[in-house]
Structure formats: C-alpha cells, structure tokens
Design a protein around this motif. Structure first.
Motif, PDB file in Angstrom:
ATOM      1  N   HIS A  87       0.801  -1.383  -0.227  1.00 27.56           N
ATOM      2  CA  HIS A  87       0.134   0.368   0.030  1.00 27.56           C
ATOM      3  C   HIS A  87       1.094   1.326   0.297  1.00 27.56           C
ATOM      4  O   HIS A  87       1.168   2.307  -0.527  1.00 27.56           O
ATOM      5  CB  HIS A  87      -1.040   0.214   1.392  1.00 27.56           C
ATOM      6  CG  HIS A  87      -2.512  -0.865   1.169  1.00 27.56           C
ATOM      7  ND1 HIS A  87      -3.289  -0.573   0.168  1.00 27.56           N
ATOM      8  CD2 HIS A  87      -2.107  -2.172   1.591  1.00 27.56           C
ATOM      9  CE1 HIS A  87      -3.669  -1.349   0.255  1.00 27.56           C
ATOM     10  NE2 HIS A  87      -3.591  -2.558   1.397  1.00 27.56           N
ATOM     11  N   ILE A  88       2.100   1.297   0.625  1.00 29.71           N
ATOM     12  CA  ILE A  88       2.999   2.076   0.983  1.00 29.71           C
ATOM     13  C   ILE A  88       3.341   2.758  -0.288  1.00 29.71           C
ATOM     14  O   ILE A  88       3.884   3.769  -0.884  1.00 29.71           O
ATOM     15  CB  ILE A  88       4.011   2.491   2.087  1.00 29.71           C
ATOM     16  CG1 ILE A  88       2.969   2.369   3.064  1.00 29.71           C
ATOM     17  CG2 ILE A  88       5.215   3.341   2.106  1.00 29.71           C
ATOM     18  CD1 ILE A  88       4.137   1.957   5.128  1.00 29.71           C
ATOM     19  N   GLU A  89       3.740   1.102  -0.658  1.00 27.15           N
ATOM     20  CA  GLU A  89       4.136   1.468  -2.330  1.00 27.15           C
ATOM     21  C   GLU A  89       3.606   2.319  -3.164  1.00 27.15           C
ATOM     22  O   GLU A  89       4.043   2.897  -4.170  1.00 27.15           O
ATOM     23  CB  GLU A  89       5.013  -0.225  -2.634  1.00 27.15           C
ATOM     24  CG  GLU A  89       6.167   0.001  -2.366  1.00 27.15           C
ATOM     25  CD  GLU A  89       6.724  -1.144  -2.909  1.00 27.15           C
ATOM     26  OE1 GLU A  89       6.135  -2.431  -3.608  1.00 27.15           O
ATOM     27  OE2 GLU A  89       7.580  -1.907  -1.775  1.00 27.15           O
ATOM     28  N   ARG A  90       2.433   2.201  -3.289  1.00 22.20           N
ATOM     29  CA  ARG A  90       1.510   2.081  -4.377  1.00 22.20           C
ATOM     30  C   ARG A  90       1.050   3.863  -3.923  1.00 22.20           C
ATOM     31  O   ARG A  90       0.593   4.851  -5.200  1.00 22.20           O
ATOM     32  CB  ARG A  90      -0.121   1.403  -4.620  1.00 22.20           C
ATOM     33  CG  ARG A  90      -0.865   1.618  -5.090  1.00 22.20           C
ATOM     34  CD  ARG A  90      -2.250   0.591  -5.521  1.00 22.20           C
ATOM     35  NE  ARG A  90      -2.238   0.167  -4.525  1.00 22.20           N
ATOM     36  CZ  ARG A  90      -3.346   0.111  -3.353  1.00 22.20           C
ATOM     37  NH1 ARG A  90      -4.611   0.932  -3.900  1.00 22.20           N
ATOM     38  NH2 ARG A  90      -3.309  -1.029  -2.269  1.00 22.20           N
ATOM     39  N   PHE A  91       1.280   3.802  -2.552  1.00 23.40           N
ATOM     40  CA  PHE A  91       0.980   5.383  -2.683  1.00 23.40           C
ATOM     41  C   PHE A  91       2.312   5.896  -2.845  1.00 23.40           C
ATOM     42  O   PHE A  91       1.817   7.964  -3.483  1.00 23.40           O
ATOM     43  CB  PHE A  91       1.000   6.515  -1.049  1.00 23.40           C
ATOM     44  CG  PHE A  91      -0.562   5.256  -0.108  1.00 23.40           C
ATOM     45  CD1 PHE A  91      -1.609   4.776  -1.198  1.00 23.40           C
ATOM     46  CD2 PHE A  91      -0.206   4.891   1.281  1.00 23.40           C
ATOM     47  CE1 PHE A  91      -2.850   4.491  -0.325  1.00 23.40           C
ATOM     48  CE2 PHE A  91      -1.546   4.516   1.392  1.00 23.40           C
ATOM     49  CZ  PHE A  91      -2.742   4.167   0.612  1.00 23.40           C
ATOM     50  N   GLN A  92       2.654   6.059  -2.651  1.00 26.67           N
ATOM     51  CA  GLN A  92       4.505   6.672  -2.946  1.00 26.67           C
ATOM     52  C   GLN A  92       4.022   6.374  -4.515  1.00 26.67           C
ATOM     53  O   GLN A  92       5.231   7.725  -5.163  1.00 26.67           O
ATOM     54  CB  GLN A  92       5.851   5.784  -3.017  1.00 26.67           C
ATOM     55  CG  GLN A  92       5.892   6.006  -1.266  1.00 26.67           C
ATOM     56  CD  GLN A  92       7.253   5.569  -0.898  1.00 26.67           C
ATOM     57  OE1 GLN A  92       7.220   4.328  -1.219  1.00 26.67           O
ATOM     58  NE2 GLN A  92       7.999   5.901   0.413  1.00 26.67           N
ATOM     59  N   SER A  93       4.035   5.541  -5.623  1.00 27.42           N
ATOM     60  CA  SER A  93       3.856   5.967  -7.124  1.00 27.42           C
ATOM     61  C   SER A  93       3.001   6.784  -7.487  1.00 27.42           C
ATOM     62  O   SER A  93       3.096   7.620  -8.605  1.00 27.42           O
ATOM     63  CB  SER A  93       3.503   4.188  -7.656  1.00 27.42           C
ATOM     64  OG  SER A  93       2.901   4.525  -8.529  1.00 27.42           O
ATOM     65  N   HIS A  94       1.816   7.170  -6.628  1.00 31.36           N
ATOM     66  CA  HIS A  94       0.619   8.059  -6.769  1.00 31.36           C
ATOM     67  C   HIS A  94       0.773   9.270  -6.709  1.00 31.36           C
ATOM     68  O   HIS A  94       0.645  10.054  -7.369  1.00 31.36           O
ATOM     69  CB  HIS A  94      -0.655   8.130  -6.469  1.00 31.36           C
ATOM     70  CG  HIS A  94      -1.248   6.420  -6.486  1.00 31.36           C
ATOM     71  ND1 HIS A  94      -2.297   6.951  -7.629  1.00 31.36           N
ATOM     72  CD2 HIS A  94      -1.398   5.384  -6.224  1.00 31.36           C
ATOM     73  CE1 HIS A  94      -2.900   6.129  -8.265  1.00 31.36           C
ATOM     74  NE2 HIS A  94      -2.604   4.702  -7.520  1.00 31.36           N
ATOM     75  N   MET A  95       2.355   9.421  -5.781  1.00 35.20           N
ATOM     76  CA  MET A  95       2.848  10.456  -5.117  1.00 35.20           C
ATOM     77  C   MET A  95       3.190  10.880  -6.977  1.00 35.20           C
ATOM     78  O   MET A  95       4.128  12.185  -6.852  1.00 35.20           O
ATOM     79  CB  MET A  95       3.480  10.669  -3.748  1.00 35.20           C
ATOM     80  CG  MET A  95       4.284  11.727  -4.074  1.00 35.20           C
ATOM     81  SD  MET A  95       3.567  13.337  -3.548  1.00 35.20           S
ATOM     82  CE  MET A  95       3.599  12.775  -1.632  1.00 35.20           C
ATOM     83  N   LYS A  96       4.582  10.097  -7.598  1.00 29.55           N
ATOM     84  CA  LYS A  96       4.990  10.157  -8.716  1.00 29.55           C
ATOM     85  C   LYS A  96       4.480  10.750  -9.851  1.00 29.55           C
ATOM     86  O   LYS A  96       5.001  12.070  -9.737  1.00 29.55           O
ATOM     87  CB  LYS A  96       6.093   9.199  -8.612  1.00 29.55           C
ATOM     88  CG  LYS A  96       6.651   9.821  -9.742  1.00 29.55           C
ATOM     89  CD  LYS A  96       8.143   7.886  -9.865  1.00 29.55           C
ATOM     90  CE  LYS A  96       8.617   8.289 -10.662  1.00 29.55           C
ATOM     91  NZ  LYS A  96       8.569   7.160 -11.921  1.00 29.55           N
ATOM     92  N   HIS A  97       3.658  10.437  -9.286  1.00 29.84           N
ATOM     93  CA  HIS A  97       2.663  11.011 -10.892  1.00 29.84           C
ATOM     94  C   HIS A  97       1.729  12.166 -10.669  1.00 29.84           C
ATOM     95  O   HIS A  97       2.217  13.018 -12.197  1.00 29.84           O
ATOM     96  CB  HIS A  97       1.508   9.383 -11.075  1.00 29.84           C
ATOM     97  CG  HIS A  97       0.364   9.788 -12.247  1.00 29.84           C
ATOM     98  ND1 HIS A  97       0.634   9.812 -13.722  1.00 29.84           N
ATOM     99  CD2 HIS A  97      -1.144  10.590 -12.056  1.00 29.84           C
ATOM    100  CE1 HIS A  97      -0.196  11.165 -14.176  1.00 29.84           C
ATOM    101  NE2 HIS A  97      -1.248  10.897 -13.359  1.00 29.84           N
ATOM    102  N   ILE A  98       1.741  12.577  -9.996  1.00 31.49           N
ATOM    103  CA  ILE A  98       1.148  13.488  -9.339  1.00 31.49           C
ATOM    104  C   ILE A  98       2.007  15.099  -9.554  1.00 31.49           C
ATOM    105  O   ILE A  98       1.886  16.153 -10.141  1.00 31.49           O
ATOM    106  CB  ILE A  98       0.483  14.198  -7.736  1.00 31.49           C
ATOM    107  CG1 ILE A  98      -1.263  12.716  -7.911  1.00 31.49           C
ATOM    108  CG2 ILE A  98       0.880  15.090  -7.275  1.00 31.49           C
ATOM    109  CD1 ILE A  98      -1.761  13.193  -6.353  1.00 31.49           C
TER     110      ILE A  98
END
Length: 103
Positions: A11-22
């Motif tokens: 979940h944390i990795e997914r959140f970080q991936s979204h952060m990178k996209h943003i």
C-alpha cells in the motif's frame, strides 16, 4: 498468502507511485503556467492542489512510521487516501490538459 506487513508495504509503495505521478503532473503544470493567459487562475488552483498533495504526502510519512495495526485500522475505516489521490490526479490532469491545449 501475503502477511500484513507485506500488504502494508504494498500500500505504501502504491501511495508513493501515485505521489510520483502527481509530482510529474505538477512539474508539467509549472512549466506551462508562466506563459499561460490564465496564469493567475492556474496559480491559485495549483496552490490549492499543492496543499492537498502536501497533506497526503504527510499521510504517507505517517503510515510509514506507524504500525501494521494502525494501517489495518486505516484500511478498515474507509478506502483510505486512494480515492483522494485519484481525485487529485484527475484535477491536475484536467488542469495540465487545459493548459497544454491553450499553449
């Protein structure tokens, strides 16, 4: 079957991936805003979205420092920040598309 610690990390990795996209969307928006005719309006929108981004970045940091039990509770209480991330990314994508179409 994945352990709770593994699920938490995912979940944390997914959140970080979204952060990178943003962050990439912010970068694109900031590149185009300087010469855009609606600069004042876009700057205001970007400031609002940046505040939301920072709030959820802090949320990720809190999750990283928290326990597995806290993450479980977060997941149980609701969809978590994923819905917010998606909404934020959609708003940024629309803004970037609007900017890039007028440039």
């Amino acid at each position: 079957m994945a352990s709770m610690n593994q699920l938490t990390e995912q979940h944390i990795e997914r959140f970080q991936s979204h952060m990178k996209h943003i962050d990439e969307l912010f970068e694109r928006a900031q590149k185009g805003v300087a010469s855009h005719p609606d600069k004042a309006d876009i700057d205001a929108q970007l400031a609002k979205l940046k505040a939301e981004r920072d709030k959820f970045a802090q949320h990720i940091d809190t999750l990283k420092l928290g326990s597995t039990a806290e993450m479980q509770e977060e997941m149980i209480e609701g969809a978590g920040p994923m819905g917010v991330w998606d909404a934020l990314a959609q708003q940024l994508e629309k803004l970037v598309e609007r900017m890039e179409s007028k440039s």
